[in-house]
Write a protein that holds these residues in place. Structure first.
Motif, PDB file in Angstrom:
ATOM      1  N   LYS A 341       1.035  -1.081   0.117  1.00  0.00           N
ATOM      2  CA  LYS A 341      -0.162  -0.210   0.014  1.00  0.00           C
ATOM      3  C   LYS A 341       0.827   1.214  -0.027  1.00  0.00           C
ATOM      4  N   LYS A 342       0.371   2.481  -0.624  1.00  0.00           N
ATOM      5  CA  LYS A 342       1.170   3.487  -0.752  1.00  0.00           C
ATOM      6  C   LYS A 342       1.410   4.282   0.696  1.00  0.00           C
ATOM      7  N   ASP A 348       6.005   3.878  -1.890  1.00  0.00           N
ATOM      8  CA  ASP A 348       5.477   4.883  -2.655  1.00  0.00           C
ATOM      9  C   ASP A 348       5.738   4.431  -4.286  1.00  0.00           C
ATOM     10  N   ASN A 349       7.170   3.855  -4.519  1.00  0.00           N
ATOM     11  CA  ASN A 349       7.361   3.259  -5.671  1.00  0.00           C
ATOM     12  C   ASN A 349       7.882   1.697  -5.516  1.00  0.00           C
TER      13      ASN A 349
END
Length: 1417
Positions: A341-342, A348-349
């Motif tokens: 999950k972000k 985030d990547n």
């Protein structure tokens, strides 16, 4: 208290105060502290953390370097708990130890190597007009480039901006790319419309990629420099683009296919990965595609075909990139069991490459392939099938290679064993140990290709264990001990050695020394002590790995493993399992050799620790309580430790004396023998084993005549045990481990009594020698402290028990349990009566009456039992000679580790199996031989023994089957089988002179005796001497000499039986003497058998030393036995060609005493007699016992006979020698023998037959006198099917013998077709044939045989080529003149000229006139 310095005191006073302060060793009032360095964190180094300085060594302390040497290898750190108590050896250099333990950082300075900058390009700074660099504000940097997540300096940010600007300046725009792409068609097609740009509608993906990207993907130009390299790479790329634009689509596809066919598939995959593997490059391609697409959309509608073309190229590019991504990382969000999950930190990547380990394993390959797959093992050491689909929670998938397959390969386990994590090292060693144990059991033989043990040892597994044994972690140490035990020790071998301990001569065993052929070849030239000393010095100079390559135990001893094992037992004090493994390892090392036993005894505190800790006289009685978990074996009596001491005592007399006296084993024996096993505070099974091993140790000591004083002290104990033995019959109804252990203990007691009885038998003799030689200075042997009257009283107990046991022989299950004890009883009676007959205090008449009673009451009823008949029938199925595969080495046997493992194990119907009749029948035959040796009148009562059908079938099969190769397992098994055969032959020898109907068995027994002579192994020299003395040359075993054998031989020669023509016998060059017939020679040889026997016995005098040692063992002379370890079994005592031994021995003596080129001018009479007797014996065997010599190749027999001509100058001219040599030659010229003759194969005992033949030719040139017999031996190797070098040596280098090689064709025993067929094809030899014929060196009158051979081959060569011969004839007769223009180079007459025709007619008429009288006559 020390006073403080006061004002006005001098420097001398301060120094005086300092000396007082140091002498008082008082603590300073002030402690210097160093503040923590903020740049290095709060844990700054302080002076208190430095190690204290030592006065004996100067240490340089550097503030900027750590004091601890950084680890250069990923080896696990070793933490020693007792570093101060490290063991140092006396021969260790203190300076080397000091340097080795220097752990300061300065020790690593010598390893610093400056980086090589010779190939780095040097770029000068760019000159500017400003005197100083231009200043700038940091806000300019922020506006130009975005700072990433990491902190960057101002200089780094400035350099990043500069690189980005340079990159943007060199990259062409998308419009320029399209213009370049569209310019080429315009140039090629000037007539095209201006509104349309004709581009190809389709291109291959590769071409599209090249045309889109204006930067090279594969060529970077890094090796050419920074600027020139990029320019050169760009030029090459531009040239490639131009080449592609000039080619059509078909040409591109054709060229692409050709390249793919030529290049390797792995290289193609590498090039593809280079093209699509760079993420930045893929982004750049994507940006260029977007720009191109925008540019195409702005074009007129008529260019839709171009857009469609670019879309195809784009789709092809995306597909190729997608393929590369799939092949490299085939994972998405759906494949992960946990979806990232972000909101998570740093997610985030998502980097799927790093999350690949979380996805599910790929599916297994279900298709079977011909190519072998890597073996993988479970944590239990089991082989996992390649298609086994096991769950991942078992922990078998933690490896990168073949991730879908469960289990670990040997390479991965080796890698894991060097891990820094203790648990991983321990697990790897444990798994490797289990794999080795299962491999030695043969579980992988049918599943794996190759040997696991060979692979492990070649990979350094032995030294991996040895290094792990030095680990400071207890678990790693225990795992390495277990793996080493699995590698060295076979518990089955130990069990079978214990099983045969009470057999006849079972206490003696071969040492576990591997046989290395390479080492033996190097030591052939050395003898005696020189050989042992040279071998020891070689082993000391060799590295440990080289020694361990051919002998693992010797290599381990070279690493001082006994010192490490002592340390583990004494200091580490491991758990009971590790202690037992160490004791097993030490037992195996003790079985290696007497030298290994000496090294174990000399190891400081090793034996003391084992005796003190594992053979105490008192221990905690709670050990015997049921359910008690033994956490430590120290301080508790252990049967395995007693067994180790027993095996160590078997190494020699001196070792036993040291154990009994120095290490107080005599008191331990009294402790464990006097008390009943049921009363020992141990588990019942362990107590019985301990008592059994104590009796065995006592038996070994009594085998040397030692520890016999305990017999008087423990006599009541022995009597009580003997009285309780008959009670075993009632407890043997069911088979249980406790009953088997009780029977083994009883058997050990009887074995002890056998040794004590043998020792007491020679007490009176030694006492007499001591009293008669008291005044002499010679070394005297003290009589043992036990007399005959002290042991003779036990015989009634044992005989009574034997009678009760023999009543149970019909009960199969009960008899299988009691058979070992009954065997020991029978051996005891044989030893007792043999010793009783030699005692001066015993009345001989009483002894004879005892034997008559024993025969009538015990032995004769026993021989009539049906169970005994079935035992004789089991001899053949259980025999190792009749079933050679039963004692062949196991599949996983390693030559460097001696083992008794056999192929298929040891089933019940094998020689050492539970149903084997060999131990009991051997003991029974030993008793019968002892009885008949003392009372010869009882011999006829045992005539039924030789008449058993099962025994005759076994003997007939055993001597005709070739013996197995000598290995540790086969030598150990066959030794017991040879004992039975020897006792059968000894009984037959006694019956030969007393039983009139014995002649029907004589031939069979003589064949068995001849086969046994070439099979008996070292340690059995006494049996060899007995067979040679009483059996081999005994006329009773050659009934053919009395039953018309010589007459039958003459009659066979007259009728030419077995041959197509009568074999001619060559004459002699000596004075005329009548030719003797073969029958007369056989008759004379039969009469000379006593002389022949004395001749052979005298030539085996070199075995005298080993013979005395063997006699002491078989005769029970315990005071002369030095060791119970037999000599190394490298092969039989006598070679297979021992019938030729006197001749070979004389040849070696003559060649060693003669100088090269000289000969003996005179031969003593005994030399002629020795050669004659040797030839007589060989002639007897070749005529009446030809099958016993089948193991000797015919070529080897001829090579031995050639020694007759090489031994002396005129030995072959002696009448008897000539007669018997000619008779043997006629035997070896039989068609069957000639067919089996192979001179090209390697011959035993002969390095090169060619060298021997050259010596024979030189001898023939010097002393042959043209003897036809000698000539036949020269001609025999010249047959066409043998090596051409032999014929070349005669016709090339030794042509002078052609004048003396006058063997008449009528006396030549070999058919000439063997010399002339097939035709000769060697041109060099044909040239020599022709030269000797033309020059007259070869004439019919000089050498008829070779003249015929040469003429036949030259004729065949000339006239077998008709076309060549006719053409050559025409050219020679019709030659006219030279003509360069003619294809032949000369002209021919069409018809023969008159002059030539007249001359040709004249020559032919002259030849006809010369040949006419010869034809008429």
């Amino acid at each position: 208290m020390l006073s403080r310095p006061k004002p006005g005191e001098s420097e001398a006073d301060l120094l005086h105060f300092q000396s007082q302060f140091l002498a008082a060793r008082a603590s300073p009032a002030v402690k210097i502290m160093k503040k923590a360095d903020k740049r290095r964190g709060e844990e700054g180094s302080t002076d208190t953390e430095r190690p204290p300085l030592q006065d004996s060594k100067d240490v340089v302390m550097l503030d900027d370097f750590p004091d601890i040497l950084p680890a250069l290898t990923p080896a696990p750190p070793k933490k020693s708990k007792i570093k101060s108590a490290c063991v140092h050896f006396e021969d260790e250099d203190p300076e080397e130890r000091l340097e080795r333990h220097d752990q300061h950082i300065t020790a690593v300075f010598s390893k610093i190597i400056e980086r090589d900058t010779s190939a780095v390009a040097v770029s000068m700074p760019v000159p500017t007009g400003d005197p100083f660099p231009k200043t700038f504000h940091r806000s300019e940097i922020k506006s130009e480039v975005k700072v990433g997540s990491g902190r960057k300096s101002i200089f780094a940010q400035k350099m990043a901006v500069r690189r980005a600007a340079e990159k943007a300046a060199t990259a062409p725009s998308a419009a320029e790319c399209v213009q370049v792409r569209s310019a080429a068609p315009d140039a090629l097609d000037p007539e095209g419309s201006a509104g349309e740009t004709p581009l190809p509608t389709s291109r291959d993906d590769k071409a599209g990629d090249f045309l889109i990207s204006q930067r090279p993907c594969l060529i970077t130009g890094e090796g050419l420099g920074s600027q020139k390299g990029e320019q050169e790479a760009q030029a090459i790329h531009k040239e490639n683009l131009e080449k592609l634009q000039s080619m059509s689509e078909e040409e591109i596809l054709q060229e692409q296919g050709r390249l793919l066919a030529q290049l390797d598939s792995s290289l193609v995959a590498f090039l593809k990965s280079r093209r699509g593997g760079n993420g930045g490059q893929k982004k750049e391609l994507k940006m260029e595609q977007n720009k191109l697409e925008e540019f195409v959309e702005s074009l007129p509608v008529a260019q839709h075909d171009v857009r469609s073309s670019l879309s195809m190229q784009e789709s092809g590019l995306e597909e190729s990139v997608r393929k590369e991504e799939n092949t490299k990382v085939e994972i998405t969000d759906d494949d992960l069991p946990v979806k990232p999950k972000k909101e998570w930190i740093h997610m985030d990547n998502v980097e799927f490459e790093k999350l690949e380990w979380m996805k599910d394993l790929p599916s297994l390959r279900q298709k079977k392939t011909k190519k072998g797959m890597q073996a993988r093992f479970s944590l239990k050491g089991e082989l996992i099938p390649a298609d086994a689909d096991l769950p991942t929670h078992l922990g078998l998938h933690h490896h990168g290679e073949e991730a879908e397959r469960a289990g670990y390969s040997l390479q991965e386990l080796f890698h894991l064993s060097r891990s820094q994590v203790t648990q991983q090292r321990t697990l790897a060693l444990q798994v490797l140990g289990r794999i080795v144990q299962k491999a030695r059991a043969g579980e992988f033989a049918s599943s794996l290709k190759g040997s696991v043990l060979h692979l492990l040892l070649d990979a350094g597994f032995l030294f991996l264990l040895r290094f792990s044994l030095d680990d400071a972690v207890d678990n790693v140490m225990a795992a390495s001990v277990g793996a080493l035990r699995a590698l060295l020790v076979s518990l089955d071998d130990e069990r079978y050695l214990d099983w045969t301990f009470s057999w006849y001569q079972g206490m003696a065993a071969f040492p576990f020394v591997p046989y290395n052929e390479e080492e033996e070849e190097e030591e052939e030239e050395l003898n005696g002590t020189e050989k042992s000393q040279d071998k020891k010095s070689k082993d000391e100079n060799k590295p440990d790995s080289d020694v361990a390559r051919y002998d693992v135990v010797k290599g381990l001893l070279k690493t001082r493993i006994q010192h490490r094992l002592r340390y583990i037992l004494e200091v580490v004090r491991p758990v009971p399992t590790v202690v037992l493994d160490i004791l097993h390892i030490l037992t195996h090392i003790a079985r290696h050799s007497s030298e290994a036993c000496s090294q174990l005894l000399d190891c400081p505190r090793l034996i003391e620790t084992i005796v003190r800790e594992f053979l105490p006289t008192r221990w905690d009685p709670q050990v015997a309580e049921p359910g008690c978990l033994l956490t430590s074996l120290h301080g508790v009596a252990c049967a395995t430790a007693m067994k180790f001491i027993r095996v160590l005592a078997s190494g020699g007399r001196n070792a036993t004396a040291r154990l009994l006296n120095t290490f107080e084993m005599k008191s331990r024996l009294s402790r464990f023998i006097a008390e009943d096993p049921l009363d020992l505070p141990l588990p019942r099974e362990e107590a019985i084993r301990l008592s059994t091993e104590a009796f065995r140790l006592w038996a070994v000591a009594a085998g040397y005549g030692q520890a016999c004083d305990l017999y008087r002290d423990l006599y009541p104990v022995l009597v009580r045990i003997l009285q309780s033995l008959p009670e075993l019959i009632s407890t043997c109804c069911g088979k249980s481990p406790m009953i088997e252990l009780s029977v083994q203990r009883a058997t050990a007691v009887v074995t002890l009594l056998i040794q004590v009885t043998q020792t007491a038998a020679y007490t009176a003799e030694l006492q007499a020698k001591l009293s008669s030689n008291s005044s002499e200075d010679t070394e005297q042997i003290l009589p043992p402290p036990v007399a005959w009257n002290q042991v003779s009283g036990l015989q009634p107990f044992l005989e009574t028990s034997l009678k009760k046991f023999l009543q149970e022989i019909s009960q199969a299950e009960t008899w299988l349990t009691l058979q070992p004890l009954a065997t020991a009883y029978v051996i005891y009676l044989g030893v007792y009566y043999s010793a009783c007959s030699q005692q001066p205090s015993v009345n001989p008449i009483d002894c004879l009456e005892e034997l008559e009673r024993l025969t009538s009451e015990v032995l004769q009823p026993l021989l009539s039992q049906p169970a005994i008949h079935s035992m004789w029938d089991l001899l053949r199925p259980c025999s190792a000679l009749c079933n050679p595969l039963s004692c062949s080495p196991a599949p996983e046997s390693v030559f460097s580790i001696a083992s008794l493992s056999c192929t298929g194990g040891k089933p019940p119907l094998s020689l050492v199996g539970s149903k084997s009749p060999f131990p009991f029948l051997t003991a029974l035959l030993f008793l019968i031989n002892s009885v008949t040796h003392i009372h010869k009148g009882l011999t006829s009562k045992y005539s039924s023994v030789l008449g058993f059908r099962g025994l005759k079938d076994y003997l007939h099969q055993s001597w005709q089957t070739g013996p197995p190769s000598v290995t540790p397992s086969s030598a150990w098994i066959l030794r017991h089988e040879y004992h039975l055969q020897y006792f059968v032959l000894a009984l037959a020898q006694r019956m030969a002179g007393t039983c009139p109907d014995y002649a029907q068995h004589a031939s069979l027994h003589h064949c068995v005796a001849m086969a046994l002579l070439s099979r008996l192994l070292p340690g059995s020299e006494h049996l060899v001497y007995g067979v040679l003395l009483d059996l081999a040359f005994n006329p009773e075993f050659l009934p053919e000499g009395k039953a018309g054998g010589p007459e039958a031989a003459d009659f066979s020669d007259i009728l030419h039986l077995g041959t197509s023509a009568k074999l001619a016998q060559p004459g002699s060059a000596a004075a005329f003497f009548s030719k003797a017939t073969r029958g007369a020679l056989l008759r004379e040889s039969y009469q000379n058998l006593p002389l022949i026997r004395s001749c052979y016995l005298s030539h085996f005098v070199h075995l005298q030393h080993t013979l005395m040692r063997s006699q002491a063992s078989y005769r029970g002379q315990n005071y002369l036995i030095q060791s119970l370890l037999l000599p190394e079994a490298k092969g039989p005592i006598l070679p297979s060609d021992w019938p030729f031994f006197p001749l070979i021995s004389l040849y070696n003596k003559v060649t060693n005493t003669e100088t090269p080129g000289a000969v003996l001018n005179s031969l003593p009479l005994d030399l002629v007699n020795i050669v004659t007797w040797n030839l007589q014996w060989v002639l007897l065997l070749e005529t009446w016992r030809a099958k016993t010599l089948q193991s000797i190749p015919t070529a080897a027999k001829l090579a031995r006979l050639m020694c007759v001509f090489l031994t002396g100058s005129d030995l072959f001219l002696e009448a008897p020698v000539h007669h018997y040599t000619a008779a043997l030659l006629s035997v070896y010229c039989h068609p069957k023998e000639l067919d089996s003759l192979d001179l090209d194969a390697p011959l035993p005992g002969l390095v090169s037959f060619y060298d021997l033949y050259i010596s024979l030719l030189e001898q023939f040139e010097g002393v042959s006198f043209g003897d036809p017999l000698f000539g036949v031996f020269v001609l025999l190797p010249l047959q066409k099917r043998f090596s051409v070098h032999l014929r070349l040596s005669v016709f090339g280098e030794h042509t002078s013998i052609l004048q003396a090689l006058g063997v008449p064709l009528q006396q030549f025993p070999v058919p000439l077709e063997r010399y002339t067929s097939p035709p000769e094809d060697n041109l060099n030899l044909l040239r020599l044939y022709f030269r000797t014929l033309v020059t007259g060196a070869l004439r019919h009158t000089w050498c008829p045989v070779l003249y015929v051979v040469a003429v036949a081959h030259v004729n065949s060569f000339i006239f077998s080529q008709d076309s060549v011969t006719q053409t050559l004839k025409k050219h020679l007769l019709f030659y006219r003149m030279l003509n360069a223009e003619s294809p032949l180079g000369f002209d021919l007459y069409e018809q023969l000229p008159p002059m030539r025709l007249k001359y040709l007619q004249m020559v032919t008429q002259k030849e006809n006139k010369e040949n006419a009288p010869a034809l008429v006559s």
